[in-house]
Scaffold this motif. Sequence first.
Motif, PDB file in Angstrom:
ATOM      1  N   THR A  78       0.873  -1.075   0.153  1.00 15.08           N
ATOM      2  CA  THR A  78       0.067   0.036   0.010  1.00 15.08           C
ATOM      3  C   THR A  78       0.878   1.158  -0.192  1.00 15.08           C
ATOM      4  N   LEU A  79       0.187   2.359  -0.523  1.00 15.11           N
ATOM      5  CA  LEU A  79       1.092   3.554  -0.781  1.00 15.11           C
ATOM      6  C   LEU A  79       1.324   4.028   0.465  1.00 15.11           C
ATOM      7  N   ARG A  80       0.265   4.150   1.499  1.00 11.30           N
ATOM      8  CA  ARG A  80       0.195   4.585   2.519  1.00 11.30           C
ATOM      9  C   ARG A  80       1.535   4.161   3.754  1.00 11.30           C
ATOM     10  N   ALA A  81       1.214   2.909   3.708  1.00 14.37           N
ATOM     11  CA  ALA A  81       2.369   2.302   4.547  1.00 14.37           C
ATOM     12  C   ALA A  81       3.710   2.310   3.923  1.00 14.37           C
ATOM     13  N   SER A  82       4.061   2.574   2.632  1.00 17.03           N
ATOM     14  CA  SER A  82       5.201   2.554   1.823  1.00 17.03           C
ATOM     15  C   SER A  82       5.710   3.959   2.488  1.00 17.03           C
ATOM     16  N   GLN A  83       4.847   5.210   2.245  1.00 19.41           N
ATOM     17  CA  GLN A  83       5.276   6.331   2.943  1.00 19.41           C
ATOM     18  C   GLN A  83       5.689   6.535   4.401  1.00 19.41           C
ATOM     19  N   PHE A  84       4.704   5.809   5.207  1.00 19.97           N
ATOM     20  CA  PHE A  84       5.031   5.644   6.608  1.00 19.97           C
ATOM     21  C   PHE A  84       6.704   4.898   6.782  1.00 19.97           C
ATOM     22  N   TYR A  85       6.839   3.911   6.336  1.00 20.03           N
ATOM     23  CA  TYR A  85       7.960   3.194   6.506  1.00 20.03           C
ATOM     24  C   TYR A  85       9.375   4.113   6.049  1.00 20.03           C
ATOM     25  N   GLU A  86       9.038   4.918   5.000  1.00 20.83           N
ATOM     26  CA  GLU A  86       9.997   5.598   4.190  1.00 20.83           C
ATOM     27  C   GLU A  86      10.298   6.724   5.090  1.00 20.83           C
ATOM     28  N   ALA A  87       9.297   7.388   6.009  1.00 21.09           N
ATOM     29  CA  ALA A  87       9.492   8.494   6.727  1.00 21.09           C
ATOM     30  C   ALA A  87      10.181   7.867   8.083  1.00 21.09           C
ATOM     31  N   CYS A  88       9.873   6.682   8.199  1.00 25.90           N
ATOM     32  CA  CYS A  88      10.785   6.168   9.372  1.00 25.90           C
ATOM     33  C   CYS A  88      12.061   5.628   9.148  1.00 25.90           C
ATOM     34  N   GLY A  89      12.765   5.769   7.847  1.00 20.66           N
ATOM     35  CA  GLY A  89      14.100   5.534   7.622  1.00 20.66           C
ATOM     36  C   GLY A  89      14.183   4.188   6.790  1.00 20.66           C
ATOM     37  N   TYR A  90      13.076   3.393   6.166  1.00 17.64           N
ATOM     38  CA  TYR A  90      13.125   2.481   5.711  1.00 17.64           C
ATOM     39  C   TYR A  90      13.354   2.671   4.037  1.00 17.64           C
ATOM     40  N   LEU A  91      14.154   1.842   3.491  1.00 19.32           N
ATOM     41  CA  LEU A  91      14.510   2.035   2.072  1.00 19.32           C
ATOM     42  C   LEU A  91      13.559   1.039   1.038  1.00 19.32           C
ATOM     43  N   PRO A  92      12.971   1.724   0.230  1.00 21.40           N
ATOM     44  CA  PRO A  92      12.506   0.667  -0.666  1.00 21.40           C
ATOM     45  C   PRO A  92      13.431  -0.236  -1.730  1.00 21.40           C
ATOM     46  N   VAL A  93      12.896  -1.414  -1.536  1.00 23.73           N
ATOM     47  CA  VAL A  93      13.900  -2.456  -2.312  1.00 23.73           C
ATOM     48  C   VAL A  93      12.848  -3.325  -3.097  1.00 23.73           C
ATOM     49  N   ASN A  94      13.397  -3.947  -3.982  1.00 20.55           N
ATOM     50  CA  ASN A  94      12.569  -4.794  -4.975  1.00 20.55           C
ATOM     51  C   ASN A  94      13.101  -6.261  -5.155  1.00 20.55           C
ATOM     52  N   THR A  95      12.814  -6.774  -4.093  1.00 24.28           N
ATOM     53  CA  THR A  95      13.134  -8.297  -3.897  1.00 24.28           C
ATOM     54  C   THR A  95      12.039  -9.114  -3.634  1.00 24.28           C
ATOM     55  N   HIS A  96      12.489 -10.444  -3.653  1.00 20.79           N
ATOM     56  CA  HIS A  96      10.998 -11.269  -3.425  1.00 20.79           C
ATOM     57  C   HIS A  96      10.600 -11.278  -2.230  1.00 20.79           C
ATOM     58  N   HIS A  97       9.439 -10.604  -1.888  1.00 18.28           N
ATOM     59  CA  HIS A  97       8.507 -10.607  -0.708  1.00 18.28           C
ATOM     60  C   HIS A  97       9.062  -9.596   0.100  1.00 18.28           C
ATOM     61  N   VAL A  98       9.826  -8.717  -0.312  1.00 18.31           N
ATOM     62  CA  VAL A  98      10.508  -7.548   0.578  1.00 18.31           C
ATOM     63  C   VAL A  98      10.205  -6.271  -0.259  1.00 18.31           C
ATOM     64  N   SER A  99       9.430  -5.023   0.577  1.00 19.14           N
ATOM     65  CA  SER A  99       9.419  -4.144  -0.193  1.00 19.14           C
ATOM     66  C   SER A  99      10.442  -2.871   0.536  1.00 19.14           C
ATOM     67  N   HIS A 100      10.659  -3.080   1.836  1.00 16.17           N
ATOM     68  CA  HIS A 100      11.361  -2.064   2.242  1.00 16.17           C
ATOM     69  C   HIS A 100      12.248  -2.807   3.534  1.00 16.17           C
ATOM     70  N   GLU A 101      13.686  -2.140   3.382  1.00 12.81           N
ATOM     71  CA  GLU A 101      14.595  -2.635   4.611  1.00 12.81           C
ATOM     72  C   GLU A 101      15.103  -1.481   5.189  1.00 12.81           C
ATOM     73  N   LYS A 102      15.511  -1.673   6.553  1.00 13.27           N
ATOM     74  CA  LYS A 102      16.417  -0.788   7.340  1.00 13.27           C
ATOM     75  C   LYS A 102      17.437  -1.653   7.759  1.00 13.27           C
ATOM     76  N   THR A 103      18.617  -0.970   7.545  1.00  8.36           N
ATOM     77  CA  THR A 103      19.937  -1.526   8.282  1.00  8.36           C
ATOM     78  C   THR A 103      20.518  -0.738   9.448  1.00  8.36           C
ATOM     79  N   PHE A 104      20.633  -1.185  10.577  1.00  5.31           N
ATOM     80  CA  PHE A 104      21.033  -0.689  11.870  1.00  5.31           C
ATOM     81  C   PHE A 104      22.532  -0.589  11.662  1.00  5.31           C
ATOM     82  N   THR A 105      23.353   0.402  12.183  1.00  6.88           N
ATOM     83  CA  THR A 105      24.736   0.708  12.277  1.00  6.88           C
ATOM     84  C   THR A 105      25.311   0.572  13.458  1.00  6.88           C
TER      85      THR A 105
END
Length: 145
Positions: free
Chosen positions: A118-145
């Motif tokens: 969903t667009l709304r959820a994508s926008q929420f996660y991206e605002a929280c620092g998640y990056l969009p990705v295009n892999t099998h069954h993964v739309s977003h990810e966030k790596t901790f440093t």
Amino acid sequence: MLLCEFMKIEKAEQLPSDIEALLTESQSEGFHFLARLQNDFASGVNKFNKHGETLVTVRVDGKLVAIGGINRQDNCARLRRFYVSKCSRRLGVGRELLQFLEEHATQYFTKVTLFTDTLRASQFYEACGYLPVNTHHVSHEKTFT
């Protein structure tokens, strides 16, 4: 208005007995993942009880308004069954729940992945620092440093 002062966020060993209201609301919006959560818990398929996993609830004034969890998938944390009631959206509840889950995840994992379509959820996660990705069954990810 942020509800942080009135929120209670806690880990859940079992599904909350009052999950039906969230379940019904989520299904009316076309989301079926809370029904899967309920079915998986009942069957024992997924109880969020493996090493590094957790299920978390959010209550405002005693009312269940959100739920979400972390499962282990490969060597990553997988954000699962994340739902915030309509009346609690855009008030900081989702952000607080996500931050709680991320803090838990950093103790066990270096990355969190999730899937949303969903667009709304994508926008929420991206605002929280998640990056969009295009892999099998993964739309977003966030790596901790």
